[in-house]
Design a protein around this motif. Sequence first.
Motif, PDB file in Angstrom:
ATOM      1  N   LEU A 208       0.822  -1.218   0.000  1.00 50.75           N
ATOM      2  CA  LEU A 208       0.000   0.000   0.000  1.00 50.75           C
ATOM      3  C   LEU A 208       0.854   1.266   0.000  1.00 50.75           C
ATOM      4  O   LEU A 208       0.315   2.362  -0.064  1.00 50.75           O
TER       5      LEU A 208
ATOM      6  N   THR B  55      14.374  15.927  -2.234  1.00 43.57           N
ATOM      7  CA  THR B  55      13.043  15.439  -1.819  1.00 43.57           C
ATOM      8  C   THR B  55      13.068  13.917  -1.754  1.00 43.57           C
ATOM      9  O   THR B  55      13.841  13.259  -2.447  1.00 43.57           O
ATOM     10  N   VAL B  56      12.212  13.413  -0.895  1.00 44.79           N
ATOM     11  CA  VAL B  56      11.964  11.975  -0.867  1.00 44.79           C
ATOM     12  C   VAL B  56      10.447  11.833  -0.953  1.00 44.79           C
ATOM     13  O   VAL B  56       9.707  12.607  -0.337  1.00 44.79           O
ATOM     14  N   GLN B  57      10.001  10.878  -1.787  1.00 48.70           N
ATOM     15  CA  GLN B  57       8.564  10.807  -2.046  1.00 48.70           C
ATOM     16  C   GLN B  57       7.917   9.605  -1.356  1.00 48.70           C
ATOM     17  O   GLN B  57       8.457   8.494  -1.389  1.00 48.70           O
ATOM     18  N   LEU B  58       6.754   9.848  -0.772  1.00 46.94           N
ATOM     19  CA  LEU B  58       5.947   8.757  -0.212  1.00 46.94           C
ATOM     20  C   LEU B  58       4.760   8.536  -1.143  1.00 46.94           C
ATOM     21  O   LEU B  58       3.929   9.434  -1.326  1.00 46.94           O
ATOM     22  N   ARG B  59       4.700   7.358  -1.756  1.00 44.50           N
ATOM     23  CA  ARG B  59       3.550   7.019  -2.604  1.00 44.50           C
ATOM     24  C   ARG B  59       2.622   6.119  -1.801  1.00 44.50           C
ATOM     25  O   ARG B  59       3.062   5.100  -1.253  1.00 44.50           O
ATOM     26  N   LEU B  60       1.368   6.493  -1.775  1.00 44.12           N
ATOM     27  CA  LEU B  60       0.412   5.796  -0.909  1.00 44.12           C
ATOM     28  C   LEU B  60      -0.825   5.357  -1.679  1.00 44.12           C
ATOM     29  O   LEU B  60      -1.362   6.121  -2.476  1.00 44.12           O
ATOM     30  N   SER B  61      -1.247   4.152  -1.418  1.00 50.43           N
ATOM     31  CA  SER B  61      -2.593   3.745  -1.798  1.00 50.43           C
ATOM     32  C   SER B  61      -3.438   4.033  -0.560  1.00 50.43           C
ATOM     33  O   SER B  61      -3.490   3.227   0.371  1.00 50.43           O
TER      34      SER B  61
ATOM     35  N   SER C 278      -1.932   5.616   6.332  1.00 48.43           N
ATOM     36  CA  SER C 278      -1.297   6.731   5.619  1.00 48.43           C
ATOM     37  C   SER C 278      -0.615   7.660   6.615  1.00 48.43           C
ATOM     38  O   SER C 278       0.541   8.063   6.428  1.00 48.43           O
TER      39      SER C 278
ATOM     40  N   ARG D 101       3.456   8.363   7.023  1.00 41.69           N
ATOM     41  CA  ARG D 101       3.923   9.715   6.758  1.00 41.69           C
ATOM     42  C   ARG D 101       4.666  10.286   7.973  1.00 41.69           C
ATOM     43  O   ARG D 101       5.753  10.858   7.845  1.00 41.69           O
ATOM     44  N   LEU D 102       4.081  10.113   9.155  1.00 39.69           N
ATOM     45  CA  LEU D 102       4.713  10.672  10.351  1.00 39.69           C
ATOM     46  C   LEU D 102       6.065  10.016  10.625  1.00 39.69           C
ATOM     47  O   LEU D 102       7.007  10.678  11.080  1.00 39.69           O
TER      48      LEU D 102
ATOM     49  N   LEU E 266       8.029   8.786   8.314  1.00 41.48           N
ATOM     50  CA  LEU E 266       8.970   9.298   7.312  1.00 41.48           C
ATOM     51  C   LEU E 266       9.411  10.715   7.685  1.00 41.48           C
ATOM     52  O   LEU E 266      10.595  11.071   7.536  1.00 41.48           O
ATOM     53  N   ASP E 267       8.476  11.530   8.170  1.00 40.84           N
ATOM     54  CA  ASP E 267       8.844  12.879   8.630  1.00 40.84           C
ATOM     55  C   ASP E 267       9.888  12.805   9.738  1.00 40.84           C
ATOM     56  O   ASP E 267      10.834  13.591   9.765  1.00 40.84           O
TER      57      ASP E 267
ATOM     58  N   VAL F 248      16.387  18.018   3.186  1.00 40.50           N
ATOM     59  CA  VAL F 248      15.467  17.041   2.603  1.00 40.50           C
ATOM     60  C   VAL F 248      14.045  17.352   3.078  1.00 40.50           C
ATOM     61  O   VAL F 248      13.824  17.616   4.264  1.00 40.50           O
ATOM     62  N   VAL F 249      13.107  17.318   2.136  1.00 39.35           N
ATOM     63  CA  VAL F 249      11.693  17.433   2.511  1.00 39.35           C
ATOM     64  C   VAL F 249      10.942  16.234   1.922  1.00 39.35           C
ATOM     65  O   VAL F 249      11.422  15.576   0.992  1.00 39.35           O
ATOM     66  N   VAL F 250       9.759  15.997   2.477  1.00 40.29           N
ATOM     67  CA  VAL F 250       8.946  14.855   2.030  1.00 40.29           C
ATOM     68  C   VAL F 250       7.847  15.358   1.116  1.00 40.29           C
ATOM     69  O   VAL F 250       7.190  16.363   1.407  1.00 40.29           O
ATOM     70  N   THR F 251       7.662  14.666  -0.010  1.00 41.69           N
ATOM     71  CA  THR F 251       6.480  14.917  -0.839  1.00 41.69           C
ATOM     72  C   THR F 251       5.625  13.652  -0.807  1.00 41.69           C
ATOM     73  O   THR F 251       6.120  12.560  -0.512  1.00 41.69           O
ATOM     74  N   GLN F 252       4.357  13.836  -1.121  1.00 38.35           N
ATOM     75  CA  GLN F 252       3.447  12.694  -1.001  1.00 38.35           C
ATOM     76  C   GLN F 252       2.572  12.601  -2.247  1.00 38.35           C
ATOM     77  O   GLN F 252       2.085  13.613  -2.739  1.00 38.35           O
ATOM     78  N   ALA F 253       2.402  11.371  -2.757  1.00 32.73           N
ATOM     79  CA  ALA F 253       1.502  11.139  -3.895  1.00 32.73           C
ATOM     80  C   ALA F 253       0.555  10.017  -3.512  1.00 32.73           C
ATOM     81  O   ALA F 253       0.979   9.005  -2.952  1.00 32.73           O
ATOM     82  N   THR F 254      -0.728  10.227  -3.763  1.00 37.71           N
ATOM     83  CA  THR F 254      -1.710   9.213  -3.372  1.00 37.71           C
ATOM     84  C   THR F 254      -2.506   8.741  -4.586  1.00 37.71           C
ATOM     85  O   THR F 254      -2.664   9.479  -5.564  1.00 37.71           O
ATOM     86  N   THR F 255      -3.005   7.519  -4.489  1.00 34.49           N
ATOM     87  CA  THR F 255      -3.764   6.952  -5.606  1.00 34.49           C
ATOM     88  C   THR F 255      -5.197   7.474  -5.622  1.00 34.49           C
ATOM     89  O   THR F 255      -5.819   7.524  -6.673  1.00 34.49           O
TER      90      THR F 255
ATOM     91  N   ASP G  28      -8.175  10.477   1.339  1.00 33.48           N
ATOM     92  CA  ASP G  28      -7.981   9.258   2.136  1.00 33.48           C
ATOM     93  C   ASP G  28      -9.333   8.685   2.570  1.00 33.48           C
ATOM     94  O   ASP G  28     -10.265   9.439   2.852  1.00 33.48           O
TER      95      ASP G  28
END
Lengths: 382, 375
Positions: free
Chosen positions: A106, A125-131, A138, A142-143, A145-146, B165-172, B176
Amino acid sequence: MTRASVVRWWAPVWAIALKDWARFTRQPFLMVISVVIPLVFIFFYSLIVPVSNTNPVLVADLDRSPAAGALIATLREIRSEEGAYYDVITTDPATALAAFDEQRALAVVVVPQGFGEQVAAGHATVQLRLSNINSDYSKNLRLRLDKAVRTFNDREAGPVMTVHETRWLGRDPTMLGYISTSLLLFGCLYAAMVNTGLQVAAEWNDRTLKGLLLAPVGRGSLVAGKVLAGLGQSVVSVALVLLVLVVGFGFRPSGQVAAMAGIVTATLLMGAGIGAAVGVASKRTLETASGLIALAIVFFLVSGNEESMRGLAWGQPITALWQLSRALPTTYAFMSARSIFLTGDTSDLPANLTIVVAATTLVLGLAGWLLRRAYTHLTGGQ
Amino acid sequence: MTSTVPMLSPDRIVAVAAKCLRQWARDRQALSGPMLVPLVLMMLCGVLFGFGGDEWNIGLVTRGSGPHAQAFEREVRDLRGSISPYFRVVTTDPREAQRLVEAGRLQLVVTIPDDFDRTLDSGGVPRLQTQVYNINTDMMKNARLRLDRAVQDYAATHAPSRTPVVVTQATTRPHDVWRRTFIANSAVILAIMVGSALNAAIMVAREWERRTAKEVRLAPRPVLDVAAGTLLAAVVAGVATTLVTFAVAVAVFGVRVPLGRLPVILSVALLVSVACAGLGVAVGAWLRDFRAIQPLLMVTFAGSFFAAGGFTSVATLPRAVQTFDRFWPPAHVFETLQAWTWMTDPPSATPMLAGSAVVAAAAVALGTWALGRRL
């Protein structure tokens, strides 16, 4: 009370308990079900306890630079007092991205190509991909990873601010210990409630009540015999639950043995009283069993989480649920057990124990009164 | 010469089903018992673990009055997750905050010190003071990680040089799915399974509990018709259980099933219902005692709700549990139906449909065999 009168009172109580235990042991599968079923719930519930702390995660490391390696090491390193926050399953980008694209995972953390150079330049940047089909998962990913990124940034560029924490307890009690205490109390309540309730209702269900009432003994002996029979069956079940929690799940209660035995006994008695009251009120095994099983789960979730709910109860409907938990006497058994087994904080223990003992006395009295009444006013069908 | 191959009689099947359903409808407890577990789990877990969204109640005491302290306070107050704010400030009064945290009514109080701005302006690192009611690691994780996030976001805006470094987020999905909605949908899925299985087992065991098994035995060629009629009645009763649970899930917890996916969802649900009914008939014939049947089925299904994808998806569970769930059929039911309800692009349902059909056939055969042996 003379010794002879004690023996005279005790003999039929013991005889009724022996009769019920003999009937119980002649139905081996019922016996196994009665003893093992609390363990089944405990087994399943205990499986999700680690989820509150450790989340499995896939990382797609597309960069393979030392900086990416350091970030992934940080992901593995961040932890609570219970354990690591992340269980990094893979860092292979092909495996991780394929699992996410095929919905076998997920979430995936993507460390992009050029990450190392961007870190050196100060803007990576580091990316979090979420279903995102479950907001809790979620949020948890995310928390975490932060937190990992904050820790990484602190090391790379120095901290922005620090935190000095003042704690109620020296160490955070682990969820394993917290839930194990609840599961042990659930085992006590479930076993005592269901076993006693079914022993009581079975006399009506199996149409054996008349034979019981023809015995030349007082109604009080019948009530005490039924409670003793239910408790006897429950002791085996609770011993097994404790064994599984200690050996299987590493639960290490820290209190005095006498105090621990005391709260377990009080909870068993309270459960036996509730079971007997429900059993005599329904007089049918079908509704006694389903009602008491549901009630045991309610006690586990509502009473077993009072301390957690207390901090969350600032709006509805959680406040109503918290107030319900405060109104249930079982809650004070869970709180007492937590003080004795886990935290060692005894500030509320005397008050909580007083409520437990008073409620146990009341519920046993109520069950006794209901049983005496039912034994006296038989319906025509019996 | 007449054929000796047993034939199903539709009239007798309907008669048996009608008899079972009439007994079920007349028995208040049999009617409501199988609904208890899904409804209790939905109401309690939905409220307890997910009704308030991501919001966490805290005390926030700002002793500093400078712009940096004010900016950090704003960061804490405005911090949001995907579905709601991360913090709800219950009090800013230091005494009240201390009283509440000591009583466990708050789990975190954050104090921004009076030298916050002075320290920052002089190039130093200010120190936040927190007080926690650390009842367990789960509560503390939620409190501390939110504060870490506030620090991270504050740094990204106000100290970018210290935020490489910062975090980006992509969701399907665009939004939510709230946890309470996920849990409520799981309770509906649980109702499909427990409703069919428990009703079937009770319907079969009732013949022994009510001492009517002898009459059934005396009927000519009773097994196939009784089995089929009981299965039919159990599926109907299971549907009723599921519909009641679904109505609560829709009305209270906001469950919405995409209409275009109904054919797949209903097909899987029907096959699962038949499989569970077959299993229930087998359990009922084997145990013949409400005292044994109800704990076994109710507790096993309630436990499965937690460990097999009902409480949280299997992919989020520890590795060992994921391995266990690979072999635990309810996990596949939860996973498939949740995916088809919520995912933008769910995995193919064909393997689940085929597997459910095979399991349903096997469970019906098992139930018929067990009932035949007992009769």
